[in-house]
Write a protein that holds these residues in place. Sequence first.
Motif, mmCIF file in Angstrom:
data_model
loop_
_atom_site.group_PDB
_atom_site.id
_atom_site.type_symbol
_atom_site.label_atom_id
_atom_site.label_comp_id
_atom_site.label_asym_id
_atom_site.label_seq_id
_atom_site.Cartn_x
_atom_site.Cartn_y
_atom_site.Cartn_z
ATOM 1 N N SER A 1 0.848 -1.194 0.000
ATOM 2 C CA SER A 1 0.000 0.000 0.000
ATOM 3 C C SER A 1 0.878 1.238 0.000
ATOM 4 C CB SER A 1 -0.913 0.009 1.233
ATOM 5 O OG SER A 1 -0.136 0.113 2.401
ATOM 6 N N LEU A 2 0.271 2.378 -0.381
ATOM 7 C CA LEU A 2 1.011 3.645 -0.344
ATOM 8 C C LEU A 2 0.905 4.291 1.024
ATOM 9 C CD1 LEU A 2 0.038 5.182 -3.817
ATOM 10 C CD2 LEU A 2 2.003 3.741 -3.233
ATOM 11 N N VAL A 3 -0.209 4.003 1.715
ATOM 12 C CA VAL A 3 -0.433 4.552 3.062
ATOM 13 C C VAL A 3 -0.988 3.459 3.951
ATOM 14 C CG1 VAL A 3 -1.890 6.103 4.437
ATOM 15 C CG2 VAL A 3 -0.931 6.910 2.287
ATOM 16 N N GLU A 4 -0.443 3.318 5.142
ATOM 17 C CA GLU A 4 -1.048 2.475 6.181
ATOM 18 C C GLU A 4 -1.705 3.431 7.156
ATOM 19 O OE1 GLU A 4 -0.148 -0.919 7.678
ATOM 20 O OE2 GLU A 4 0.787 -1.720 5.857
ATOM 21 N N PHE A 5 -3.016 3.289 7.324
ATOM 22 C CA PHE A 5 -3.729 4.260 8.149
ATOM 23 C C PHE A 5 -4.341 3.586 9.366
ATOM 24 C CE2 PHE A 5 -7.106 7.122 9.404
ATOM 25 C CZ PHE A 5 -6.478 8.350 9.287
ATOM 26 N N ASP A 6 -4.048 4.156 10.514
ATOM 27 C CA ASP A 6 -4.581 3.632 11.771
ATOM 28 C C ASP A 6 -5.893 4.353 12.051
ATOM 29 O OD1 ASP A 6 -4.995 2.472 14.186
ATOM 30 O OD2 ASP A 6 -3.406 3.566 15.223
ATOM 31 N N VAL A 7 -6.995 3.768 11.574
ATOM 32 C CA VAL A 7 -8.285 4.439 11.684
ATOM 33 C C VAL A 7 -8.825 4.233 13.101
ATOM 34 C CG1 VAL A 7 -9.713 2.498 10.855
ATOM 35 C CG2 VAL A 7 -10.466 4.835 10.465
ATOM 36 N N GLN A 8 -9.179 5.333 13.726
ATOM 37 C CA GLN A 8 -9.766 5.219 15.067
ATOM 38 C C GLN A 8 -11.244 4.927 14.921
ATOM 39 O OE1 GLN A 8 -7.892 9.182 16.214
ATOM 40 N NE2 GLN A 8 -8.840 8.479 18.113
ATOM 41 N N MET A 9 -11.694 3.859 15.529
ATOM 42 C CA MET A 9 -13.110 3.488 15.463
ATOM 43 C C MET A 9 -13.639 3.325 16.872
ATOM 44 S SD MET A 9 -14.599 2.717 12.445
ATOM 45 C CE MET A 9 -14.123 2.420 10.744
ATOM 46 N N PHE A 10 -14.796 3.856 17.106
ATOM 47 C CA PHE A 10 -15.467 3.651 18.386
ATOM 48 C C PHE A 10 -16.685 2.762 18.125
ATOM 49 C CE2 PHE A 10 -13.468 7.852 18.529
ATOM 50 C CZ PHE A 10 -12.627 7.687 19.609
ATOM 51 N N ASP A 11 -16.839 1.734 18.959
ATOM 52 C CA ASP A 11 -17.915 0.766 18.726
ATOM 53 C C ASP A 11 -19.302 1.404 18.807
ATOM 54 O OD1 ASP A 11 -16.334 -1.344 18.131
ATOM 55 O OD2 ASP A 11 -16.184 -2.052 20.204
ATOM 56 N N SER A 12 -19.416 2.455 19.602
ATOM 57 C CA SER A 12 -20.730 3.106 19.709
ATOM 58 C C SER A 12 -20.516 4.560 20.113
ATOM 59 C CB SER A 12 -21.588 2.413 20.763
ATOM 60 O OG SER A 12 -21.035 2.679 22.037
ATOM 61 N N GLY A 13 -21.615 5.321 20.089
ATOM 62 C CA GLY A 13 -21.562 6.720 20.471
ATOM 63 C C GLY A 13 -21.103 6.916 21.915
ATOM 64 N N ASP A 14 -21.380 5.927 22.769
ATOM 65 C CA ASP A 14 -21.011 6.066 24.184
ATOM 66 C C ASP A 14 -19.511 6.261 24.370
ATOM 67 O OD1 ASP A 14 -23.629 5.673 24.671
ATOM 68 O OD2 ASP A 14 -23.442 3.564 25.299
ATOM 69 N N GLU A 15 -18.732 5.616 23.454
ATOM 70 C CA GLU A 15 -17.275 5.679 23.614
ATOM 71 C C GLU A 15 -16.653 6.774 22.743
ATOM 72 O OE1 GLU A 15 -16.031 1.570 22.698
ATOM 73 O OE2 GLU A 15 -18.067 1.141 23.401
ATOM 74 N N CYS A 16 -17.474 7.400 21.886
ATOM 75 C CA CYS A 16 -16.951 8.305 20.852
ATOM 76 C C CYS A 16 -16.622 9.683 21.434
ATOM 77 C CB CYS A 16 -17.986 8.418 19.734
ATOM 78 S SG CYS A 16 -17.604 9.668 18.527
ATOM 79 N N SER A 17 -15.399 10.148 21.184
ATOM 80 C CA SER A 17 -14.984 11.439 21.749
ATOM 81 C C SER A 17 -15.751 12.604 21.113
ATOM 82 C CB SER A 17 -13.476 11.620 21.592
ATOM 83 O OG SER A 17 -13.089 11.331 20.268
ATOM 84 N N ASP A 18 -16.131 12.472 19.832
ATOM 85 C CA ASP A 18 -16.886 13.550 19.179
ATOM 86 C C ASP A 18 -18.318 13.626 19.697
ATOM 87 O OD1 ASP A 18 -14.957 14.756 17.447
ATOM 88 O OD2 ASP A 18 -15.013 12.929 16.246
ATOM 89 N N CYS A 19 -18.896 12.457 20.031
ATOM 90 C CA CYS A 19 -20.242 12.457 20.616
ATOM 91 C C CYS A 19 -20.232 13.200 21.955
ATOM 92 C CB CYS A 19 -20.752 11.032 20.823
ATOM 93 S SG CYS A 19 -21.422 10.302 19.313
ATOM 94 N N LYS A 20 -19.147 12.994 22.703
ATOM 95 C CA LYS A 20 -19.045 13.661 24.015
ATOM 96 C C LYS A 20 -19.021 15.179 23.838
ATOM 97 C CE LYS A 20 -17.056 9.764 26.385
ATOM 98 N NZ LYS A 20 -15.934 8.907 26.022
ATOM 99 N N LYS A 21 -18.507 15.631 22.678
ATOM 100 C CA LYS A 21 -18.457 17.090 22.407
ATOM 101 C C LYS A 21 -19.709 17.561 21.677
ATOM 102 C CE LYS A 21 -14.092 16.468 20.797
ATOM 103 N NZ LYS A 21 -13.012 16.782 19.853
ATOM 104 N N ASP A 22 -20.690 16.645 21.482
ATOM 105 C CA ASP A 22 -21.923 16.963 20.755
ATOM 106 C C ASP A 22 -21.680 17.438 19.326
ATOM 107 O OD1 ASP A 22 -24.000 16.246 22.388
ATOM 108 O OD2 ASP A 22 -23.962 18.126 23.538
ATOM 109 N N ALA A 23 -20.613 16.945 18.715
ATOM 110 C CA ALA A 23 -20.293 17.331 17.331
ATOM 111 C C ALA A 23 -21.357 16.742 16.387
ATOM 112 C CB ALA A 23 -18.906 16.823 16.950
ATOM 113 N N PRO A 24 -21.828 17.509 15.408
ATOM 114 C CA PRO A 24 -22.842 16.989 14.484
ATOM 115 C C PRO A 24 -22.336 15.731 13.750
ATOM 116 C CG PRO A 24 -22.096 19.183 13.804
ATOM 117 C CD PRO A 24 -21.431 18.880 15.090
#
Length: 202
Positions: free
Chosen positions: A173-196
Amino acid sequence: MVDLIPSPDTVMQILKRTGAFREGHFVYPNGKHSPYYFQMPLAFRYYDTARVLAVALSRKFRVDRDISSQLPKVAVISPSSGGIPVAFGVRDALNAEQIYWAEQENGKRMFRQYINQGEVNPCIIVDDIIRSGSATEETAELVKALGSRVLGCGAIVKFTSADDSLEDTPIKSLVEFDVQMFDSGDECSDCKKDAPIEHVRF
Ligand SMILES: [Zn+2]
């Protein structure tokens, strides 16, 4: 030749500039949340960009003796529609003889009808992005069922969560990307910030 492969940083800049790499607050169809999303066809809508990316990937295959010694009697195969422009670009750069692509029919990955046993050259499987690696694996099974073998495989972007090889064939590959995934909204850092939220289709 090899030093003409753009660095992962350069490739990421291209993907950002074309809109193929997106930052935000995304919810995937499986319910997972992520601050990142790749929509790779946006990079391949520009011919020049598509060419730079495909030629770069092709160079990773050309240095492989098992592949270069078989050219031009090689097939370049895409597991899905997203990989078709990659397959054409890599084929062009390597001057390989054949192109195939698989499609999902009723949930099953298949080649088009009337591709017969023994017709498929030893192949390279290429895709725009390898997320889990299952599309590549399913395509390798199709290739083997038609009596051919996989010489190499790769993608423009590969998630680090996918396997590094397909059986004993390393995935390039040209890029190996470490994608951050949260299993649900409860664990998601953007959900905690109420990001749309933006829902993505796959
Ligand atoms: Zn979220």
